[in-house]
Structures are given as C-alpha cells and as structure tokens.
Scaffold this motif. Sequence first.
Motif, PDB file in Angstrom:
ATOM      1  N   SER A 138     -16.672  73.919  15.507  1.00 39.85           N
ATOM      2  CA  SER A 138     -17.915  73.285  15.076  1.00 39.85           C
ATOM      3  C   SER A 138     -18.263  73.674  13.639  1.00 39.85           C
ATOM      4  O   SER A 138     -18.638  72.832  12.822  1.00 39.85           O
ATOM      5  CB  SER A 138     -19.046  73.689  16.025  1.00 39.85           C
ATOM      6  N   THR A 139     -18.099  74.957  13.328  1.00 41.83           N
ATOM      7  CA  THR A 139     -18.411  75.443  11.979  1.00 41.83           C
ATOM      8  C   THR A 139     -17.492  74.807  10.940  1.00 41.83           C
ATOM      9  O   THR A 139     -17.944  74.359   9.883  1.00 41.83           O
ATOM     10  CB  THR A 139     -18.276  76.978  11.924  1.00 41.83           C
ATOM     11  N   ASN A 158     -20.792  82.080   8.816  1.00 45.25           N
ATOM     12  CA  ASN A 158     -20.956  82.491  10.204  1.00 45.25           C
ATOM     13  C   ASN A 158     -19.617  82.723  10.895  1.00 45.25           C
ATOM     14  O   ASN A 158     -19.565  83.280  12.000  1.00 45.25           O
ATOM     15  CB  ASN A 158     -21.755  81.444  10.993  1.00 45.25           C
ATOM     16  N   LEU A 159     -18.537  82.280  10.273  1.00 41.90           N
ATOM     17  CA  LEU A 159     -17.203  82.526  10.845  1.00 41.90           C
ATOM     18  C   LEU A 159     -16.960  84.022  11.014  1.00 41.90           C
ATOM     19  O   LEU A 159     -16.199  84.437  11.885  1.00 41.90           O
ATOM     20  CB  LEU A 159     -16.120  81.915   9.954  1.00 41.90           C
ATOM     21  N   CYS A 201     -18.544  84.562  14.461  1.00 47.75           N
ATOM     22  CA  CYS A 201     -18.145  83.776  15.630  1.00 47.75           C
ATOM     23  C   CYS A 201     -16.652  83.486  15.693  1.00 47.75           C
ATOM     24  O   CYS A 201     -16.211  82.659  16.485  1.00 47.75           O
ATOM     25  CB  CYS A 201     -18.921  82.459  15.657  1.00 47.75           C
ATOM     26  N   SER A 239     -23.236  78.215   7.187  1.00 51.85           N
ATOM     27  CA  SER A 239     -22.507  78.017   8.435  1.00 51.85           C
ATOM     28  C   SER A 239     -21.081  78.525   8.337  1.00 51.85           C
ATOM     29  O   SER A 239     -20.563  79.099   9.288  1.00 51.85           O
ATOM     30  CB  SER A 239     -22.521  76.536   8.826  1.00 51.85           C
ATOM     31  N   VAL A 240     -20.438  78.327   7.178  1.00 48.07           N
ATOM     32  CA  VAL A 240     -19.069  78.788   7.070  1.00 48.07           C
ATOM     33  C   VAL A 240     -19.007  80.314   7.042  1.00 48.07           C
ATOM     34  O   VAL A 240     -18.072  80.931   7.534  1.00 48.07           O
ATOM     35  CB  VAL A 240     -18.357  78.183   5.842  1.00 48.07           C
ATOM     36  N   ASN A 286     -18.412  71.110  10.411  1.00 49.10           N
ATOM     37  CA  ASN A 286     -19.611  70.968   9.585  1.00 49.10           C
ATOM     38  C   ASN A 286     -19.310  71.272   8.120  1.00 49.10           C
ATOM     39  O   ASN A 286     -19.828  70.618   7.216  1.00 49.10           O
ATOM     40  CB  ASN A 286     -20.712  71.914  10.084  1.00 49.10           C
ATOM     41  N   TYR A 287     -18.466  72.265   7.917  1.00 47.57           N
ATOM     42  CA  TYR A 287     -18.119  72.642   6.533  1.00 47.57           C
ATOM     43  C   TYR A 287     -17.359  71.511   5.846  1.00 47.57           C
ATOM     44  O   TYR A 287     -17.643  71.165   4.695  1.00 47.57           O
ATOM     45  CB  TYR A 287     -17.279  73.908   6.520  1.00 47.57           C
ATOM     46  N   LYS A 340     -17.122  77.537  18.690  1.00 51.69           N
ATOM     47  CA  LYS A 340     -18.024  77.723  17.551  1.00 51.69           C
ATOM     48  C   LYS A 340     -17.261  77.618  16.228  1.00 51.69           C
ATOM     49  O   LYS A 340     -17.785  77.099  15.239  1.00 51.69           O
ATOM     50  CB  LYS A 340     -18.721  79.084  17.653  1.00 51.69           C
ATOM     51  N   SER A 363     -24.898  74.390   4.754  1.00 52.11           N
ATOM     52  CA  SER A 363     -23.467  74.311   5.043  1.00 52.11           C
ATOM     53  C   SER A 363     -22.761  75.583   4.639  1.00 52.11           C
ATOM     54  O   SER A 363     -21.882  76.072   5.330  1.00 52.11           O
ATOM     55  CB  SER A 363     -22.863  73.109   4.312  1.00 52.11           C
TER      56      SER A 363
END
Length: 483
Positions: free
Chosen positions: A124-125, A111-112, A115, A108-109, A128-129, A121, A105
């Motif tokens: 979605s990120t 990844n901001l 994206c 993924s954050v 999920n966070y 995206k 997790s």
Amino acid sequence: MVIMSASDEDILSDLLQCSICMEAFQTSGVMQPKMLPCQHSFDIGCLRKMSARSTIQCPVCRRQHYIQVEELTNNLTLMQVIDSKGPTPANTASRPDSKAQSQGSEGSVQNLYNCYKTPSKVRSTLKNYIQGHNDKEFEADHLSAILKCMDYYKQVGDAENIDIIITCLELVRSQIQKAGSQLLNFQKLMQRGDSMLDVCKTTLQALNCPLERAEITKVMEVLDILARSLQLSREQNSEICSQANMKNILEILRKELSAPSSMALLSRILCVLTNLSDEMPSTSLNIVKENGLEILETLFRNHAIRQDAKADAIQLLGNLAEIKDIQPDIIRHKTIIEVLKEFLVSQNHRVSFVSGLAIAHLSMLPKRDWTKLCTHKDLREDLLQKLYVQVSAWKSADDLNVRFDSLRPLYPMLEMFGSPPTQLFAAWTIHAFCDLDKKRYQEMLIEEEALDILIDIKENKYADPNVRKLVGEILQAIDSSGN
C-alpha cells in the motif's frame, strides 16, 4: 466498428505514456512524444535527461543514436490517437503539486521503516508513493527505506512477496533513468550509509530469490541500467561481481539457452555481463571461472539463437579477450575461434567489427603461444590476414551502435609494429570514432595521453602505410580542432 476490451484499453494506455517516467504523452510541451530512429518513443523531458554529447541510447533496444533531441521527429501517429481520444484520466489526473499532498506522500514512504515486515502495508505504501511521486526524485530517506525493504524480503526469501522486491527495483530503475546521464542527482542520495554499491549488491542478490522468468527479466533490466550508468571503481566492481554473483547470472543464461523462448532476455543478460566486465579483469576472470566460455560455446553452436544475440555474445568475448590470462583459454575453444573467423566476414558491420575487436585482442598473444594452443599452426596469421582485408573495406562507424568509454584498450594494439593488421584495426577504430564524435574522442585521446603513440607511428617510416595514413589524419584533425 471495433470494440476494445479492457486489456486492449490497457495496451493503448501503455502506448500513450512514456515508458521511462510512466507519464501520459501530450500533443504539446515537454510530454510531446519524440521518436528515435529505432522507432521507440519517449517524451522530450526524458530524452533530454538521457542525452549525452549528442548521443542517445534507447532504453528499450539499447541502440546508440548519434542525434540531438531537437533533431528528432514527433510521433504523429501517437499524437493523432491522443487527439482522437480527447482528455483521458492519464492526461487530466491531478498531480500532487501542493505542499500538503507532497508531504503526505513523503511521510508514507518513510513509514516503510516501521511497517516493512508487513507485506500488505508495504504494498500500500509503495503504491501510494508511486502514484504521488512518479515525476519527482528520491530523497535520501526514501532510498534508505526502499533498500531496507528489499534487503528484508531478499533475506526472507518468501516467494509470495517477490513482487515487493520487484516493485522496489523498478522504483530504483526509474529514478536512475530520471537522474540523467551524469547521475548527479541520484548520487546526492548516497547518504546515511547508502551507496551505489548497496543498490548494485541488493539488485544482484535479488537473483538468489525464487523468481519467475518475468521477474528475472525485470531484475536484469535494472542490472543493465546500473551496469551502463554507474561508473564504479575496479574495487567496487570486484566487490559486486563476485564469483558467486557471476555464477547466478551465468546459470540464468545457461537455462535460457536450453529453451530460448525469447531473445530479449538472452540479449539483456549478455549486455549485463558485457557492461560489468568492461575493462574489469576480476569480473572477466570470474566469468571464465564459472564456465563462461563453455556457455558461450554452447550459445554459438545453437542454431536457434539469432545472429544479433550471437553478436552480443562476441562483444562480451571481446572484453574477455582483452585480459591476457584469459586469452589462452579462448584460443583453446575451437568453436569460439571458428565463429570469430566466420563473423569477421559478415555483411553486418557491427558483427564484423566486434569479431575484429576480439581477434585483435587475441593477436596480442605471440605466434609461438598460438602454435602451442591450437593444431592449426598458421591460424593466427590466417585470422590477421582476414582482419586486414575487412578493416580496409570498412567505411565509417555510423552503423555500429557501439560506444567507447575509454580508448585505452586500443593503445597496446597501436604499438604492435610486428602485426600491421592489429595496428590497422586500432587506428581505423580511433579514426572512425573521432569522425563520429570529434569532441568526445579527441578529448579522450588527449586526456589518456595517447598522442605520443600516434606521433611515433606517424614518424616511423617502417610502419604500415595505411596505418600511418589513418594516424596522420587523426593528428591533423586534432590540430585543426585546436585541441
């Protein structure tokens, strides 16, 4: 038998979770629902983080409660509903406690950064966070990434993607609430060029986007929490409370007054302005420059506005009245003075008190200036006479729902030997709040070096006897406490 619709289930689900951390209540442990005197409920863990020196401010209605978490009662109604429903998805959902889940997790954050220009995206990120990190605190990288997203979509100004800004703001809001009264954990995040100032700026600048009313409400909620929680310096406050930013907030207030469908947003805006202008001269001046007094006058004239909202407006007026350069402008507004006079004698103690505070500040302006500014030559003396009578009848500050972060604005009033009503108001306020929270306010008097002023009054045989009596009791209580 009542069949609940999907929307009813959603409402029930919302009721059965803490509105701060969004975790489901449980019948035991730290997630047990505790009820504040205002009837709003939160879990024990969140309440402990909000509590400061036996004081809890409800994040929903903003009432101040002088009570310890341990003294609060359980919300038995909610607990019975939880028992009757049995295990729910909210109660049984597995948490991402494993290291692998946590790392996934967190990754993924971050990844901001890559994206943030792709809305789908980003959504979605963020989703999920929120699902994976709802009970955890930010890390520096997380805050940086979220602020980057907010900045990008704020500049793009795309109405279709406003929800991204709002989601980011809600994440920031939840983290501030989780961090507790001292905000030490949140302040640790201020690395990599991020600062409290960045959060405030981005939140204020979100008002430049084409927001719907519900979205404006969410932005104001974040601003309200920031304004109450973050102890910004005067320089920082001046930077974020520019004339342009105050204009945006006041324009929203003006629109609300033209068609007030709900008092909640109106009161929220007034509280934001009040907290931002508290002992901040530049912010107060910017509010006045953007026709803030004229807007307040319109509010007072509007019979559709409830008295509690008008009391919020008078509390803002009290901040403005503290600034010497603004005092003549206030006195020129006849409607404002009439409302202060009317509300001073209100049966509602809070309404009467905040009106008295504004009048006491305005009384610092000499009588000759009042005579030049208004047609009623004895207006100042008339107001002060009523102030003296009202203050003499007040008992305690228990029902005021007011808290002082500093008593400094009252010290110049104490030195007004030529105006006993002004002195009495200041002395009563200090006395009442010291009774309410001895440790907090007695320490404040000592730290702010106000004891010499109190001693001068006590030893001055020409001072008003009621003022001397209150001051003597304050000093005696401090001596008894060993401070």
